[in-house]
Design an enzyme around this catalytic site. Structure first.
Site, PDB file in Angstrom:
ATOM      1  CG  ASP A   1      -2.272  -0.961   1.020  1.00 17.54           C
ATOM      2  OD1 ASP A   1      -2.567  -0.878  -0.043  1.00 17.54           O
ATOM      3  OD2 ASP A   1      -3.252  -0.957   1.699  1.00 17.54           O
TER       4      ASP A   1
ATOM      5  CE  LYS B   1       4.734  -3.028  -3.138  1.00 15.50           C
ATOM      6  NZ  LYS B   1       3.782  -2.654  -1.688  1.00 15.50           N
ATOM      7  CB  THR B   2       0.470  -1.332  -8.691  1.00  8.13           C
ATOM      8  OG1 THR B   2       0.824  -2.212  -7.529  1.00  8.13           O
ATOM      9  CG2 THR B   2       0.368  -2.040  -9.651  1.00  8.13           C
TER      10      THR B   2
ATOM     11  CG  HIS C   1       6.811  -9.465   2.687  1.00 10.47           C
ATOM     12  ND1 HIS C   1       7.716  -9.448   1.857  1.00 10.47           N
ATOM     13  CD2 HIS C   1       6.735 -10.837   3.289  1.00 10.47           C
ATOM     14  CE1 HIS C   1       8.429  -9.723   2.894  1.00 10.47           C
ATOM     15  NE2 HIS C   1       7.870 -10.680   3.470  1.00 10.47           N
TER      16      HIS C   1
HETATM   17  P1  GDP Z   1       0.980  -1.151  -3.681  1.00  8.58           P
HETATM   18  O1  GDP Z   1       0.300  -2.496  -2.405  1.00  8.58           O
HETATM   19  O2  GDP Z   1       2.559  -0.379  -2.671  1.00  8.58           O
HETATM   20  O3  GDP Z   1       1.176  -1.543  -5.034  1.00  8.58           O
HETATM   21  O4  GDP Z   1       0.567   0.407  -3.207  1.00  8.58           O
HETATM   22  P2  GDP Z   1      -0.605   0.697  -4.562  1.00  8.58           P
HETATM   23  O5  GDP Z   1      -0.606   0.908  -5.681  1.00  8.58           O
HETATM   24  O6  GDP Z   1      -2.058  -0.424  -4.678  1.00  8.58           O
HETATM   25  O7  GDP Z   1      -1.215   2.160  -3.301  1.00  8.58           O
HETATM   26  C1  GDP Z   1      -1.939   1.846  -2.408  1.00  8.58           C
HETATM   27  C2  GDP Z   1      -2.919   2.866  -2.161  1.00  8.58           C
HETATM   28  O8  GDP Z   1      -2.215   4.765  -2.440  1.00  8.58           O
HETATM   29  C3  GDP Z   1      -3.877   3.457  -3.451  1.00  8.58           C
HETATM   30  O9  GDP Z   1      -5.344   3.461  -2.429  1.00  8.58           O
HETATM   31  C4  GDP Z   1      -3.680   4.885  -3.618  1.00  8.58           C
HETATM   32  O10 GDP Z   1      -4.850   5.299  -4.583  1.00  8.58           O
HETATM   33  C5  GDP Z   1      -2.797   5.495  -2.841  1.00  8.58           C
HETATM   34  N1  GDP Z   1      -1.767   5.639  -3.596  1.00  8.58           N
HETATM   35  C6  GDP Z   1      -0.802   5.563  -4.203  1.00  8.58           C
HETATM   36  N2  GDP Z   1       0.153   6.342  -4.955  1.00  8.58           N
HETATM   37  C7  GDP Z   1      -0.203   7.458  -3.625  1.00  8.58           C
HETATM   38  C8  GDP Z   1       0.418   8.607  -3.642  1.00  8.58           C
HETATM   39  O11 GDP Z   1       1.110   9.179  -4.376  1.00  8.58           O
HETATM   40  N3  GDP Z   1      -0.644  10.074  -3.215  1.00  8.58           N
HETATM   41  C9  GDP Z   1      -1.909   9.898  -2.470  1.00  8.58           C
HETATM   42  N4  GDP Z   1      -2.401  10.650  -1.797  1.00  8.58           N
HETATM   43  N5  GDP Z   1      -2.040   8.069  -2.789  1.00  8.58           N
HETATM   44  C10 GDP Z   1      -1.253   7.292  -3.497  1.00  8.58           C
HETATM   45 MG    MG Z   2       0.570  -3.626  -5.857  1.00  5.58          MG
END
Ligand code: GDP
Ligand code: MG
Length: 392
Positions: free
Chosen positions: A21, A24-25, A87
């Protein structure tokens, strides 16, 4: 017919890592969006969040390998970028060497700072020889500057503690989300991040002249054409028409086709992500974990000595010691094999210790000094090691 792959720029494998969260994606999608919008004729295609997160191609084939490969180009380089959902997928793919990262983008949320998986990914990256990390301090749109400064300090300290020279590591404040929305301030930040990756992650040495070796990541059937194996070429070069053997399946065959990112190619080399079409090999003869290699170039073994770091409870590892007779799973390249641990005179290894052990695997796999591996038990990583000697 399909356009052939043309090797015009050096190719590197990178990937996003970091706590769930932290974005990354979203960041992966944003990178492709920003690069795809660099004028007409950009070689990069935009890949949306949904297409990365669901890895639809793999899903269609009914295979869940939980690794998304995205392709993009900067002015100077061609990148294959991996993003993984959870993970455990990092442990399997990155840590075991299946993802073969030449460098990594560590994504840390400026709102949350370092979390357990942030620390574990840095530790494991070090263990498997990822020598260069660039930090994306993500969600900078939502954080306040003072807090973000603190998170940056904390990340640099973490990297230094793991031998990455945290003072020199580029840390770029980004917002994957705002860049995806086209906000110029944040698309500029993605450009800055890509510049940091281009300049800070050096071109690795590729062993293109070594005997060919590819750990099988995935196997599929193309109707009317035969069995295809996919994976990253670990070393050497392979051409259409070459003879290869599949270690684990005990078959020798001929490569009748080669593709990368859906484009046919005549020859593939160390570092390339490829699909190999193998003549006359039944689909169920080959599995993830097998190795395709130049015939006679490597002999599988089952016994080796290793230096192993036993993860502490704080790092998600065990809370109790390991003793001789311990029988966890060993993740070597793409293989997942049970092994018996002998700790010799030491007899006991506590969480947090680095120890020497002898391992007897349940089945022989290609082994060599320097090969990195992970040790898993009940769905968690309990150790990370390197083969020091192959004993037989
Ligand atoms: P991952 O699990 O690392 O791949 O994370 P995701 O890309 O799925 O993002 C997790 C959450 O964080 C989602 O609700 C995104 O919309 C939010 N998010 C991701 N990048 C940003 C950002 O740059 N700013 C904000 N405010 N939220 C973000
Ligand atoms: Mg992801």
């Amino acid at each position: 017919s399909k356009t052939a792959y043309v090797r015009t720029k050096p190719h590197l494998n990178i990937g996003t890592m970091g706590h769930v969260d932290h974005g990354k994606t979203t960041l992966t999608a944003a990178i492709t969006k920003v690069l795809s919008e660099r004028g007409t004729g950009s070689p990069t295609s935009y890949v949306s969040f949904d297409r990365i997160d669901r890895a639809p191609e793999e899903a269609q084939r009914g295979i869940t390998i939980n690794i998304a490969h995205v392709e993009y180009e900067t002015d100077t380089r061609h990148y294959a970028h991996v993003d993984m959902p959870g993970h455990a997928d990092y442990v399997k793919n990155m840590v075991t060497g299946a993802a073969q990262l030449d460098g990594a983008i560590l994504v840390v949320s400026a709102l949350d700072g370092i979390m357990p998986q942030t620390a574990e990914h840095v530790l494991l990256a070090r263990q498997v020889g990822v020598d260069h990390i660039v930090v994306a301090l993500n969600k900078a749109d939502a954080g306040d500057d003072e807090l973000t400064d603190l998170v940056e300090l904390e990340v640099r300290e973490l990297l230094t503690a793991h031998g990455y020279g945290g003072d020199a590591v580029p840390v770029v404040r980004v917002s994957g989300l705002k860049a995806l929305e086209g906000d110029p301030r944040w698309t500029g930040a993605i450009e800055a991040l890509l510049d940091a990756v281009d300049t800070y992650v050096p071109m690795p040495v590729r062993y293109v002249d070594a005997p060919f070796l590819l750990p099988v990541e995935n196997v599929l059937t193309i109707t009317g054409r035969g069995t295809v194996v996919t994976g990253a070429v670990e070393r050497g070069t392979v051409r259409v028409g070459d003879r290869v053997e599949v270690l684990g399946a005990d078959v020798e065959t001929v490569v009748t086709g080669l593709e990368t990112f859906g484009k046919p190619m005549e020859s593939a080399q160390a570092g390339d992500n490829v699909a190999l079409l193998l003549r006359g090999v039944p689909r169920d003869a080959v599995r993830r974990g097998h190795v395709v290699a130049a015939p006679g170039s490597t002999v599988p073994s089952s016994r080796f000595t290793a230096r192993v770091y036993v993860l502490s409870g704080r790092e998600g590892g065990r809370t109790t010691p390991v003793t001789t007779g311990y029988r966890p799973q060993f993740y070597l390249r793409t293989a997942d094999v049970v092994g018996d641990v002998d700790l010799g005179e030491a007899a006991v290894a506590r969480p947090g210790d680095t120890v020497t052990m002898t391992v007897e695997l349940g089945r022989a796999v290609p082994l060599e000094p320097g090969l990195g591996f992970a040790i898993r038990e009940g769905g968690r990583t309990v150790g990370a090691g390197t083969v020091t000697e192959v004993v037989g």
